[in-house]
Design an enzyme around this catalytic site. Structure first.
Site, PDB file in Angstrom:
ATOM      1  N   ALA A  67      39.552  93.173  58.326  1.00  0.00           N
ATOM      2  CA  ALA A  67      39.579  91.765  57.944  1.00  0.00           C
ATOM      3  C   ALA A  67      40.813  91.151  58.609  1.00  0.00           C
ATOM      4  O   ALA A  67      41.723  91.860  59.042  1.00  0.00           O
ATOM      5  CB  ALA A  67      39.664  91.642  56.423  1.00  0.00           C
ATOM      6  N   GLY A 110      38.089  96.576  57.147  1.00  0.00           N
ATOM      7  CA  GLY A 110      36.791  95.904  57.167  1.00  0.00           C
ATOM      8  C   GLY A 110      35.919  96.329  58.348  1.00  0.00           C
ATOM      9  O   GLY A 110      34.694  96.244  58.261  1.00  0.00           O
ATOM     10  N   GLU A 113      34.287  99.394  57.209  1.00  0.00           N
ATOM     11  CA  GLU A 113      33.323  98.985  56.171  1.00  0.00           C
ATOM     12  C   GLU A 113      32.095  98.324  56.781  1.00  0.00           C
ATOM     13  O   GLU A 113      30.975  98.526  56.314  1.00  0.00           O
ATOM     14  CB  GLU A 113      34.025  98.042  55.188  1.00  0.00           C
ATOM     15  CG  GLU A 113      35.111  98.764  54.412  1.00  0.00           C
ATOM     16  CD  GLU A 113      35.982  97.832  53.591  1.00  0.00           C
ATOM     17  OE1 GLU A 113      36.529  96.861  54.156  1.00  0.00           O
ATOM     18  OE2 GLU A 113      36.115  98.065  52.384  1.00  0.00           O
ATOM     19  N   GLU A 133      44.190  99.785  54.334  1.00  0.00           N
ATOM     20  CA  GLU A 133      44.612  98.712  53.419  1.00  0.00           C
ATOM     21  C   GLU A 133      45.820  99.108  52.575  1.00  0.00           C
ATOM     22  O   GLU A 133      46.633  98.262  52.204  1.00  0.00           O
ATOM     23  CB  GLU A 133      43.446  98.318  52.493  1.00  0.00           C
ATOM     24  CG  GLU A 133      42.312  97.579  53.169  1.00  0.00           C
ATOM     25  CD  GLU A 133      41.247  98.499  53.752  1.00  0.00           C
ATOM     26  OE1 GLU A 133      41.476  99.733  53.851  1.00  0.00           O
ATOM     27  OE2 GLU A 133      40.177  97.984  54.108  1.00  0.00           O
TER      28      GLU A 133
HETATM   29  N1  CAA Z   1      43.988  91.023  61.443  1.00  0.00           N
HETATM   30  C1  CAA Z   1      44.580  90.082  62.222  1.00  0.00           C
HETATM   31  N2  CAA Z   1      45.034  90.330  63.460  1.00  0.00           N
HETATM   32  C2  CAA Z   1      44.906  91.593  63.933  1.00  0.00           C
HETATM   33  C3  CAA Z   1      44.326  92.624  63.177  1.00  0.00           C
HETATM   34  C4  CAA Z   1      43.849  92.299  61.872  1.00  0.00           C
HETATM   35  N3  CAA Z   1      43.240  93.202  61.084  1.00  0.00           N
HETATM   36  N4  CAA Z   1      44.341  93.759  63.893  1.00  0.00           N
HETATM   37  C5  CAA Z   1      44.914  93.452  65.061  1.00  0.00           C
HETATM   38  N5  CAA Z   1      45.251  92.142  65.100  1.00  0.00           N
HETATM   39  C6  CAA Z   1      45.918  91.408  66.188  1.00  0.00           C
HETATM   40  C7  CAA Z   1      47.389  91.750  66.282  1.00  0.00           C
HETATM   41  O1  CAA Z   1      48.108  90.984  65.342  1.00  0.00           O
HETATM   42  C8  CAA Z   1      47.688  91.353  67.698  1.00  0.00           C
HETATM   43  O2  CAA Z   1      47.818  89.960  67.790  1.00  0.00           O
HETATM   44  P1  CAA Z   1      49.004  89.287  68.689  1.00  0.00           P
HETATM   45  O3  CAA Z   1      48.689  89.734  70.087  1.00  0.00           O
HETATM   46  O4  CAA Z   1      48.811  87.848  68.453  1.00  0.00           O
HETATM   47  O5  CAA Z   1      50.269  89.861  68.181  1.00  0.00           O
HETATM   48  C9  CAA Z   1      46.406  91.749  68.443  1.00  0.00           C
HETATM   49  O6  CAA Z   1      45.390  91.825  67.430  1.00  0.00           O
HETATM   50  C10 CAA Z   1      46.491  93.101  69.117  1.00  0.00           C
HETATM   51  O7  CAA Z   1      46.908  94.050  68.144  1.00  0.00           O
HETATM   52  P2  CAA Z   1      48.161  95.055  68.339  1.00  0.00           P
HETATM   53  O8  CAA Z   1      49.175  94.434  69.227  1.00  0.00           O
HETATM   54  O9  CAA Z   1      48.605  95.467  66.983  1.00  0.00           O
HETATM   55  O10 CAA Z   1      47.412  96.234  69.094  1.00  0.00           O
HETATM   56  P3  CAA Z   1      47.843  97.783  69.109  1.00  0.00           P
HETATM   57  O11 CAA Z   1      46.985  98.404  70.153  1.00  0.00           O
HETATM   58  O12 CAA Z   1      49.325  97.910  69.220  1.00  0.00           O
HETATM   59  O13 CAA Z   1      47.431  98.337  67.657  1.00  0.00           O
HETATM   60  C11 CAA Z   1      45.961  98.612  65.758  1.00  0.00           C
HETATM   61  C12 CAA Z   1      46.095  98.415  67.284  1.00  0.00           C
HETATM   62  C13 CAA Z   1      46.501 100.009  65.362  1.00  0.00           C
HETATM   63  C14 CAA Z   1      44.493  98.516  65.398  1.00  0.00           C
HETATM   64  C15 CAA Z   1      46.789  97.539  65.027  1.00  0.00           C
HETATM   65  O14 CAA Z   1      46.418  96.255  65.539  1.00  0.00           O
HETATM   66  C16 CAA Z   1      46.566  97.481  63.543  1.00  0.00           C
HETATM   67  O15 CAA Z   1      47.091  98.293  62.819  1.00  0.00           O
HETATM   68  N6  CAA Z   1      45.778  96.500  63.043  1.00  0.00           N
HETATM   69  C17 CAA Z   1      45.548  96.279  61.634  1.00  0.00           C
HETATM   70  C18 CAA Z   1      44.589  97.323  61.051  1.00  0.00           C
HETATM   71  C19 CAA Z   1      44.428  97.101  59.574  1.00  0.00           C
HETATM   72  O16 CAA Z   1      45.351  97.190  58.796  1.00  0.00           O
HETATM   73  N7  CAA Z   1      43.182  96.777  59.139  1.00  0.00           N
HETATM   74  C20 CAA Z   1      42.858  96.550  57.764  1.00  0.00           C
HETATM   75  C21 CAA Z   1      42.872  95.096  57.483  1.00  0.00           C
HETATM   76  S1  CAA Z   1      42.708  94.741  55.738  1.00  0.00           S
HETATM   77  C22 CAA Z   1      41.051  94.812  55.425  1.00  0.00           C
HETATM   78  O17 CAA Z   1      40.259  95.073  56.283  1.00  0.00           O
HETATM   79  C23 CAA Z   1      40.652  94.493  54.008  1.00  0.00           C
HETATM   80  C24 CAA Z   1      39.237  94.854  53.681  1.00  0.00           C
HETATM   81  O18 CAA Z   1      38.953  95.893  53.162  1.00  0.00           O
HETATM   82  C25 CAA Z   1      38.159  93.925  53.910  1.00  0.00           C
END
Ligand code: CAA
Length: 261
Positions: A67, A110, A113, A133
């Protein structure tokens, strides 16, 4: 064929639709507008007689990274409660046509999921599944805790949800989270998913959709109710032309020509 900002809808084979999540700058983070588009596209395809099965994929780097954290960050409890935040994610489970997820790269939160909402998951060797999460001070909200528990059991689900650890494609295959790990090269997993969708789309569609419905019932009903439901639906297929055609073709040693009726 369509005017979407965050997804691409295509028809790579006559009866197969392909939806590609296309928000590369955010690794296909599932912001509300993206999910609205996805729901709209899926509803349209579900009602389209020319489509028998759908493949859902992302990019090589990310199926979907979850998400949208930046969108969620400032939301209050009263906002998410009153607006029923993520409730509309559930509509995917109501679709009749089979959806195959072709997962490369990150399927996190998400994203994991969303893959679990699909009927079949094929993974490329690069796929990484996780429910991170817990690292954000929250828990899965798109069905991960429930669907994972059904798919891979309690201990593995607890490990994923409590530690946030990413699980490799190979591990996910061993655990039964995905059907198979497919291919080596780029795009292989999508090709394989399209082939599988083609096979499914070539069958009698009433039987296909009935089969999906009864398998899904196994996750909601107890065994006695599930068996009864299956048998009723099985009996129901005897009212279709496709059952006459399918069994007739077998007896006459020819290929069936299903009319989806
Ligand atoms: N939401 C918003 N933006 C996101 C995102 C997310 N879930 N995942 C990645 N992005 C964005 C980053 O902020 C970044 O944006 P900017 O270039 O503007 O800074 C861009 O995508 C590229 O990401 P990274 O620079 O972080 O890329 P990376 O290769 O270094 O890392 C990654 C990749 C490990 C997937 C890392 O992006 C990450 O940890 N993302 C979040 C994963 C996460 O926590 N997901 C769970 C979300 S909560 C949820 O999903 C709730 C639910 O149950 C419904």
């Amino acid at each position: 064929t369509s005017n979407y900002e965050y997804i691409i809808v295509a028809q790579p084979e006559p009866r197969v639709a392909l939806i590609t999540l296309n928000r590369p700058k955010a690794l296909n983070a599932l912001c509300t507008p993206l999910f609205n588009e996805l729901n709209k596209a899926l509803a349209d395809l579900d009602g389209d007689d020319g489509v028998g099965a759908v493949v859902l994929t992302g990019s090589e780097k990310a199926f979907a990274a979850g998400a949208d954290i930046k969108e969620m960050r400032d939301k209050e409890y009263s906002d998410v409660f009153k607006n029923r935040f993520l409730e509309d994610w559930g509509t995917i489970g109501k679709l009749r046509k089979p959806i195959i997820a072709a997962v490369s790269g990150y399927a996190l939160g998400g994203g994991c999921e969303l893959a679990l909402m699909c009927d079949i998951i094929l993974a490329s060797p690069t796929a990484k599944f996780g429910q991170p999460e817990i690292n954000l001070g929250t828990i899965p909200g798109g069905g991960g805790s429930q669907r994972l528990a059904h798919a891979i059991g309690k201990s593995r689900t607890m490990e994923m949800v409590l530690t946030g650890r990413q699980v490799s494609a190979q591990e996910a295959e061993k655990w039964g989270l995905v059907s198979r790990v497919v291919g080596e090269g780029e795009g292989e997993v999508v090709k394989e998913a399209i082939e599988m969708a083609k096979t499914i789309a070539s069958k009698g569609q009433i039987a296909v959709q009935a089969a999906k419905e009864v398998v899904n019932a196994a996750y909601e009903l107890n065994l006695a109710e599930g068996l009864r439901f299956e048998r009723r639906i099985f009996h129901g297929t005897f009212a279709t032309k496709d059952q006459k055609e399918g069994m007739g073709a077998f007896a006459e040693k020819r290929k069936p020509e299903f009319t989806h009726s």
